[in-house]
Design a protein around this motif. Structure first.
Motif, PDB file in Angstrom:
ATOM      1  N   THR A 287       0.822  -1.205   0.000  1.00 40.21           N
ATOM      2  CA  THR A 287       0.000   0.000   0.000  1.00 40.21           C
ATOM      3  C   THR A 287       0.861   1.262   0.000  1.00 40.21           C
ATOM      4  O   THR A 287       0.479   2.274  -0.603  1.00 40.21           O
ATOM      5  CB  THR A 287      -0.932   0.012   1.216  1.00 40.21           C
ATOM      6  N   ALA A 288       2.001   1.224   0.675  1.00 41.59           N
ATOM      7  CA  ALA A 288       2.885   2.393   0.671  1.00 41.59           C
ATOM      8  C   ALA A 288       3.406   2.672  -0.740  1.00 41.59           C
ATOM      9  O   ALA A 288       3.501   3.838  -1.164  1.00 41.59           O
ATOM     10  CB  ALA A 288       4.051   2.174   1.638  1.00 41.59           C
ATOM     11  N   TYR A 291       0.580   4.226  -2.690  1.00 43.32           N
ATOM     12  CA  TYR A 291       0.399   5.624  -2.299  1.00 43.32           C
ATOM     13  C   TYR A 291       1.458   6.518  -2.944  1.00 43.32           C
ATOM     14  O   TYR A 291       1.156   7.611  -3.440  1.00 43.32           O
ATOM     15  CB  TYR A 291       0.469   5.760  -0.777  1.00 43.32           C
ATOM     16  N   THR A 292       2.697   6.048  -2.946  1.00 39.89           N
ATOM     17  CA  THR A 292       3.773   6.822  -3.563  1.00 39.89           C
ATOM     18  C   THR A 292       3.482   7.082  -5.035  1.00 39.89           C
ATOM     19  O   THR A 292       3.717   8.198  -5.544  1.00 39.89           O
ATOM     20  CB  THR A 292       5.116   6.085  -3.409  1.00 39.89           C
ATOM     21  N   TYR A 293       2.959   6.066  -5.718  1.00 39.79           N
ATOM     22  CA  TYR A 293       2.634   6.252  -7.139  1.00 39.79           C
ATOM     23  C   TYR A 293       1.479   7.236  -7.317  1.00 39.79           C
ATOM     24  O   TYR A 293       1.549   8.146  -8.157  1.00 39.79           O
ATOM     25  CB  TYR A 293       2.275   4.910  -7.787  1.00 39.79           C
ATOM     26  N   LEU A 294       0.414   7.072  -6.526  1.00 40.46           N
ATOM     27  CA  LEU A 294      -0.757   7.936  -6.678  1.00 40.46           C
ATOM     28  C   LEU A 294      -0.429   9.392  -6.380  1.00 40.46           C
ATOM     29  O   LEU A 294      -0.880  10.304  -7.093  1.00 40.46           O
ATOM     30  CB  LEU A 294      -1.883   7.468  -5.755  1.00 40.46           C
ATOM     31  N   SER A 295       0.354   9.619  -5.340  1.00 37.46           N
ATOM     32  CA  SER A 295       0.640  10.992  -4.927  1.00 37.46           C
ATOM     33  C   SER A 295       1.804  11.610  -5.697  1.00 37.46           C
ATOM     34  O   SER A 295       1.996  12.823  -5.660  1.00 37.46           O
ATOM     35  CB  SER A 295       0.954  11.037  -3.425  1.00 37.46           C
ATOM     36  N   THR A 309      -9.572   5.062  -6.707  1.00 36.69           N
ATOM     37  CA  THR A 309      -8.734   3.862  -6.605  1.00 36.69           C
ATOM     38  C   THR A 309      -9.518   2.736  -5.952  1.00 36.69           C
ATOM     39  O   THR A 309     -10.066   2.911  -4.862  1.00 36.69           O
ATOM     40  CB  THR A 309      -7.480   4.148  -5.763  1.00 36.69           C
TER      41      THR A 309
END
Length: 326
Positions: A287-288, A291-295, A309
């Motif tokens: 999940t981390a 999150y890095t990709y999405l943000s 998502t």
């Protein structure tokens, strides 16, 4: 991008990439290109099949054939979502089925082979299923990434020279992409096993080996059919997959789609009709990582206005349906 697995290594990933380049390449050719023995490739292939979910199968390219494709979002009662997903998975006109949204949503790609198939599914069977509470159908309009282009290419474990040596010799198509009725036994055999030998295909079709070779070459050249590879991404250290529903400015639709195609995390991306105008599948370590990709990489794209998502809880079907063990 790197393999993060205690069981599989770089050579296994090279083998997967080689099969995505040419799923019917002989083990001897793959071995020569990768610099190992035929026996090593055969052994790694068997292990990937047994432990990594590897399947090599033929796929009809609906986009090249001019056929409609739809991605369905079915909101279901949680206690029946798995049953509905399994029922959809048994249909030959579905692929990439998964449970999402905590098990309350079924995502499915529908590839109707005949004009009436889509109506029969969307207007007939699904609305009469009591546990289906909402149906949203989004037509796929333009593929940016996926289909004949496999995700493992983004690991870049093959040199340009190796990839070129593995790709089959280009053949000029003599006509548009089409599948004739007499091609069905041939394609059906390859849908069961994309690496079926020519003698096996000869027995399945009743045609001579030379006739099978000619027709298969024509189908591949036109793009009507391609050989694809499915496997469990978790064996490479990437167990998390999520469906991304992306809304862009209309003028940025194509540029965003093209950018997504270059992102290592993206295994599939297509323009789509509906509330969002791009649907994509992202694959991540955890999940981390997601999150890095999405943000970061995704969030910084110019023209992206909104992203929904939906992480997959469980994959039910990729290209083929494996019946659950009882």
């Amino acid at each position: 991008m790197r393999v993060e697995s205690d069981t599989f290594d770089r050579l296994d990933l090279q083998l997967l990439s080689a099969l995505e380049a040419d799923g019917r390449a002989p083990f001897s050719r793959i071995a020569a290109v990768l610099g190992v023995s035929d026996q090593t490739i055969a052994r790694r292939y068997r292990r990937l099949c047994a432990e990594g979910g590897l399947r090599v199968v033929a796929v009809r390219d609906a986009e090249r054939l001019g056929q409609d494709q739809w991605i369905l979002r079915l909101r279901c009662a949680p206690d029946n979502a798995g049953t509905i997903a399994d029922a959809l998975a048994k249909r030959p006109d579905t692929a990439w089925i998964g449970l999402a949204s905590g098990g309350t949503e079924v995502l499915c790609i529908s590839r109707p082979r005949r004009p009436g198939d889509h109506d029969e599914l969307l207007l007939g069977k699904l609305p009469r299923t009591p546990s289906v509470m909402e149906i949203r159908a989004h037509q796929l309009l333009h593929r940016f990434y996926g289909g004949p282009t496999g995700w493992t290419a983004k690991f870049e474990v093959l040199t340009h020279e190796q990839a070129a040596a593995l790709r089959p010799e280009p053949v000029t198509a003599s006509g548009p992409a089409r599948i004739a009725p007499e091609d069905e036994p041939l394609i059906a055999a390859l849908e069961r096993d994309g690496r079926a030998t020519y003698p096996e295909l000869q027995r399945a079709t009743g045609h001579s080996e030379s006739a099978v070779k000619r027709r298969l070459a024509a189908l591949f050249a036109s793009g009507a059919v391609y050989i694809d590879v499915e496997y469990h991404s978790e064996v490479l250290g990437y167990p998390l997959a999520a469906c991304l529903w992306i809304t862009t400015d209309p003028a940025a639709l194509h540029s965003v789609g093209q950018a997504l195609a270059t992102h290592p995390e993206i295994a599939f991306a297509s323009a789509t009709a509906g509330a969002s105008n791009i649907v994509a599948t992202a694959v991540a370590r955890d999940t981390a990582d997601l999150y890095t990709y999405l943000s970061g990489r995704l969030g910084s794209l110019e023209g992206v206005r909104h992203v929904e998502t939906t992480p997959f809880l469980r994959k039910v079907k990729q290209l083929t349906y494996a019946r659950p063990a009882r």
